[in-house]
Design a protein around this motif. Sequence first.
Motif, PDB file in Angstrom:
ATOM      1  N   THR A 241       0.837  -1.196   0.000  1.00  0.00           N
ATOM      2  CA  THR A 241       0.000   0.000   0.000  1.00  0.00           C
ATOM      3  C   THR A 241       0.873   1.247   0.000  1.00  0.00           C
ATOM      4  O   THR A 241       0.590   2.216  -0.718  1.00  0.00           O
ATOM      5  N   ALA A 242       1.940   1.233   0.784  1.00  0.00           N
ATOM      6  CA  ALA A 242       2.859   2.374   0.815  1.00  0.00           C
ATOM      7  C   ALA A 242       3.452   2.620  -0.566  1.00  0.00           C
ATOM      8  O   ALA A 242       3.573   3.774  -1.004  1.00  0.00           O
ATOM      9  N   ILE A 243       3.793   1.563  -1.272  1.00  0.00           N
ATOM     10  CA  ILE A 243       4.372   1.722  -2.607  1.00  0.00           C
ATOM     11  C   ILE A 243       3.348   2.303  -3.576  1.00  0.00           C
ATOM     12  O   ILE A 243       3.616   3.297  -4.256  1.00  0.00           O
ATOM     13  N   SER A 244       2.171   1.710  -3.624  1.00  0.00           N
ATOM     14  CA  SER A 244       1.180   2.177  -4.603  1.00  0.00           C
ATOM     15  C   SER A 244       0.703   3.598  -4.304  1.00  0.00           C
ATOM     16  O   SER A 244       0.687   4.457  -5.193  1.00  0.00           O
ATOM     17  N   LYS A 245       0.366   3.864  -3.060  1.00  0.00           N
ATOM     18  CA  LYS A 245      -0.110   5.204  -2.706  1.00  0.00           C
ATOM     19  C   LYS A 245       1.019   6.235  -2.761  1.00  0.00           C
ATOM     20  O   LYS A 245       0.797   7.381  -3.141  1.00  0.00           O
ATOM     21  N   GLY A 246       2.224   5.825  -2.404  1.00  0.00           N
ATOM     22  CA  GLY A 246       3.362   6.732  -2.448  1.00  0.00           C
ATOM     23  C   GLY A 246       3.705   7.143  -3.875  1.00  0.00           C
ATOM     24  O   GLY A 246       3.998   8.319  -4.133  1.00  0.00           O
ATOM     25  N   LEU A 247       3.667   6.194  -4.806  1.00  0.00           N
ATOM     26  CA  LEU A 247       3.957   6.525  -6.203  1.00  0.00           C
ATOM     27  C   LEU A 247       2.901   7.463  -6.778  1.00  0.00           C
ATOM     28  O   LEU A 247       3.237   8.420  -7.492  1.00  0.00           O
ATOM     29  N   ILE A 248       1.659   7.215  -6.452  1.00  0.00           N
ATOM     30  CA  ILE A 248       0.577   8.098  -6.926  1.00  0.00           C
ATOM     31  C   ILE A 248       0.730   9.488  -6.316  1.00  0.00           C
ATOM     32  O   ILE A 248       0.641  10.500  -7.013  1.00  0.00           O
ATOM     33  N   THR A 249       0.976   9.537  -5.017  1.00  0.00           N
ATOM     34  CA  THR A 249       1.139  10.828  -4.340  1.00  0.00           C
ATOM     35  C   THR A 249       2.345  11.573  -4.891  1.00  0.00           C
ATOM     36  O   THR A 249       2.274  12.778  -5.164  1.00  0.00           O
ATOM     37  N   GLY A 250       3.457  10.878  -5.058  1.00  0.00           N
ATOM     38  CA  GLY A 250       4.654  11.495  -5.616  1.00  0.00           C
ATOM     39  C   GLY A 250       4.413  12.053  -7.012  1.00  0.00           C
ATOM     40  O   GLY A 250       4.886  13.149  -7.345  1.00  0.00           O
ATOM     41  N   ALA A 251       3.660  11.311  -7.820  1.00  0.00           N
ATOM     42  CA  ALA A 251       3.351  11.780  -9.183  1.00  0.00           C
ATOM     43  C   ALA A 251       2.486  13.041  -9.143  1.00  0.00           C
ATOM     44  O   ALA A 251       2.746  14.001  -9.881  1.00  0.00           O
ATOM     45  N   LEU A 252       1.483  13.056  -8.281  1.00  0.00           N
ATOM     46  CA  LEU A 252       0.591  14.221  -8.185  1.00  0.00           C
ATOM     47  C   LEU A 252       1.312  15.440  -7.631  1.00  0.00           C
ATOM     48  O   LEU A 252       1.163  16.554  -8.145  1.00  0.00           O
ATOM     49  N   VAL A 253       2.103  15.240  -6.581  1.00  0.00           N
ATOM     50  CA  VAL A 253       2.838  16.354  -5.987  1.00  0.00           C
ATOM     51  C   VAL A 253       3.842  16.909  -6.989  1.00  0.00           C
ATOM     52  O   VAL A 253       3.992  18.126  -7.122  1.00  0.00           O
ATOM     53  N   SER A 254       4.504  16.041  -7.718  1.00  0.00           N
ATOM     54  CA  SER A 254       5.470  16.488  -8.728  1.00  0.00           C
ATOM     55  C   SER A 254       4.792  17.296  -9.827  1.00  0.00           C
ATOM     56  O   SER A 254       5.363  18.247 -10.340  1.00  0.00           O
ATOM     57  N   LEU A 255       3.580  16.918 -10.144  1.00  0.00           N
ATOM     58  CA  LEU A 255       2.804  17.669 -11.136  1.00  0.00           C
ATOM     59  C   LEU A 255       2.510  19.075 -10.624  1.00  0.00           C
ATOM     60  O   LEU A 255       2.597  20.047 -11.379  1.00  0.00           O
ATOM     61  N   LEU A 256       2.222  19.189  -9.342  1.00  0.00           N
ATOM     62  CA  LEU A 256       1.938  20.499  -8.743  1.00  0.00           C
ATOM     63  C   LEU A 256       3.189  21.363  -8.628  1.00  0.00           C
ATOM     64  O   LEU A 256       3.112  22.600  -8.782  1.00  0.00           O
ATOM     65  N   LEU A 257       4.327  20.745  -8.356  1.00  0.00           N
ATOM     66  CA  LEU A 257       5.537  21.501  -8.057  1.00  0.00           C
ATOM     67  C   LEU A 257       6.476  21.712  -9.250  1.00  0.00           C
ATOM     68  O   LEU A 257       7.414  22.490  -9.157  1.00  0.00           O
ATOM     69  N   ARG A 258       6.214  21.046 -10.339  1.00  0.00           N
ATOM     70  CA  ARG A 258       7.115  21.168 -11.486  1.00  0.00           C
ATOM     71  C   ARG A 258       7.068  22.587 -12.056  1.00  0.00           C
ATOM     72  O   ARG A 258       6.078  23.285 -11.899  1.00  0.00           O
ATOM     73  N   ASN A 259       8.138  22.974 -12.701  1.00  0.00           N
ATOM     74  CA  ASN A 259       8.141  24.223 -13.424  1.00  0.00           C
ATOM     75  C   ASN A 259       7.411  23.985 -14.751  1.00  0.00           C
ATOM     76  O   ASN A 259       7.693  23.029 -15.458  1.00  0.00           O
ATOM     77  N   LYS A 260       6.480  24.826 -15.051  1.00  0.00           N
ATOM     78  CA  LYS A 260       5.581  24.625 -16.194  1.00  0.00           C
ATOM     79  C   LYS A 260       6.305  24.605 -17.551  1.00  0.00           C
ATOM     80  O   LYS A 260       5.881  23.950 -18.460  1.00  0.00           O
ATOM     81  N   LYS A 261       7.409  25.318 -17.688  1.00  0.00           N
ATOM     82  CA  LYS A 261       8.054  25.456 -18.980  1.00  0.00           C
ATOM     83  C   LYS A 261       9.133  24.424 -19.222  1.00  0.00           C
ATOM     84  O   LYS A 261       9.877  24.518 -20.182  1.00  0.00           O
ATOM     85  N   GLN A 262       9.238  23.445 -18.370  1.00  0.00           N
ATOM     86  CA  GLN A 262      10.277  22.420 -18.555  1.00  0.00           C
ATOM     87  C   GLN A 262       9.700  21.166 -19.152  1.00  0.00           C
ATOM     88  O   GLN A 262       8.637  20.776 -18.973  1.00  0.00           O
TER      89      GLN A 262
END
Length: 160
Positions: free
Chosen positions: A139-160
């Motif tokens: 559960t930690a792996i599946s939820k962590g990967l999803i959370t990491g993907a979503l957070v990275s989407l929020l924090l990424r620089n838009k022009k990269q």
Amino acid sequence: MKNFSIEIKWALRFTLLTLAWAIGEKAIGLHDEHIQNYALYTNLFVIPAFLFFYLAIKEKKKYVFNNSMNWMQGFVSGMIMTFIIALLNPFAQYIIYKSITPDFFENIIAYKIQNKYMTLENAKIYFNLKTYLLESSFTAISKGLITGALVSLLLRNKKQ
């Protein structure tokens, strides 16, 4: 190892958060007298979990990537943190179910049987330390990967 110091630090903090959450659940009775509400309220853990991932990846962006991070860089950071959490999780679960709330499995089995949600045999198969140790890591792996993907989407620089 220095490259992953932020992920290690936040994974350790996340593990402590997991233990604190279990203590809180036990203190308000979700592991015994209010066990009927356990499934609902334990899912609220997603809120601080998301916050911890957000703070960890934001710190990585600021101090390692000089505030210029693409999605993949953030996701890899979240993935590393996720796998460290998954490695630490069985130890946290062991502490929870052996020290913080040693009667949890007996209580949840009794509740499931009394309310005819499960048979005794099925409840004993599902609600035990071995099953929870395995399930919590996956559960930690599946939820962590999803959370990491979503957070990275929020924090990424838009022009990269």
